[in-house]
Write a protein that holds these residues in place. Structure first.
Motif, short mmCIF file in Angstrom:
data_model
loop_
_atom_site.label_atom_id
_atom_site.label_comp_id
_atom_site.label_asym_id
_atom_site.label_seq_id
_atom_site.Cartn_x
_atom_site.Cartn_y
_atom_site.Cartn_z
N GLY A 228 0.94 6.20 -0.75
CA GLY A 228 0.32 5.82 -2.02
C GLY A 228 -0.37 7.02 -2.64
N ARG A 229 -0.86 6.84 -3.83
CA ARG A 229 -1.39 7.99 -4.56
C ARG A 229 -2.72 7.69 -5.24
NH1 ARG A 229 3.71 11.14 -7.20
NH2 ARG A 229 4.65 11.63 -5.23
N ASN A 230 -3.58 6.97 -4.60
CA ASN A 230 -4.89 6.70 -5.19
C ASN A 230 -5.65 8.02 -5.29
OD1 ASN A 230 -7.74 6.06 -5.43
ND2 ASN A 230 -7.14 3.95 -5.04
N TYR B 263 5.48 2.98 -6.07
CA TYR B 263 6.12 4.19 -6.62
C TYR B 263 7.08 3.81 -7.74
CZ TYR B 263 4.29 7.07 -2.87
OH TYR B 263 3.46 7.74 -2.03
N LEU B 264 7.02 4.56 -8.81
CA LEU B 264 7.94 4.37 -9.93
C LEU B 264 9.29 5.00 -9.60
CD1 LEU B 264 5.51 5.34 -12.83
CD2 LEU B 264 6.16 3.04 -12.10
N PRO B 265 10.37 4.51 -10.17
CA PRO B 265 11.69 5.10 -9.90
C PRO B 265 11.73 6.61 -10.15
CG PRO B 265 11.97 3.01 -11.02
CD PRO B 265 10.49 3.30 -11.02
N LEU C 296 10.21 8.45 -7.18
CA LEU C 296 11.12 8.46 -6.04
C LEU C 296 12.27 9.43 -6.26
CD1 LEU C 296 11.20 4.64 -5.33
CD2 LEU C 296 9.98 6.40 -4.02
N GLU C 297 12.74 9.53 -7.48
CA GLU C 297 13.81 10.48 -7.80
C GLU C 297 13.35 11.91 -7.60
OE1 GLU C 297 17.49 12.06 -8.95
OE2 GLU C 297 16.90 10.12 -8.15
N ALA D 99 8.46 5.72 5.08
CA ALA D 99 7.54 5.01 4.21
C ALA D 99 6.86 3.95 5.06
CB ALA D 99 8.28 4.36 3.05
N ASN D 100 5.57 3.77 4.85
CA ASN D 100 4.80 2.83 5.64
C ASN D 100 4.34 1.70 4.74
OD1 ASN D 100 3.14 1.55 7.40
ND2 ASN D 100 1.82 3.28 7.82
N ASN D 101 4.82 0.51 4.98
CA ASN D 101 4.40 -0.65 4.20
C ASN D 101 3.08 -1.16 4.73
OD1 ASN D 101 6.69 -0.55 2.69
ND2 ASN D 101 7.81 -2.01 3.92
#
Length: 54
Positions: free
Chosen positions: A3-5, A21-23, A26-27, A47-49
């Motif tokens: 995440g990116r807080n 994450y927005l597409p 991710l790209e 990736a960790n959910n």
């Protein structure tokens, strides 16, 4: 990919990981990964959910 807080250390655990994450993000990562993998015999991207499966 947690995440990116921007307030990572001041946020609660839930806020820290609450990020989708927005597409386009991710790209951008995929392009960087494609470059790195050319120089590696083996590579893992994880990736960790953590929070609500985000």
């Amino acid at each position: 990919m947690h995440g990116r807080n921007p307030n990572w250390f001041g946020a609660s655990r839930e806020q820290r990981y609450d990020y989708l994450y927005l597409p386009r993000e991710l790209e951008q990562m995929r392009l960087a990964i494609d470059q790195m993998v050319q120089h590696a015999r083996l590579m893992f991207v994880m990736a960790n959910n953590c929070y609500r499966g985000w």
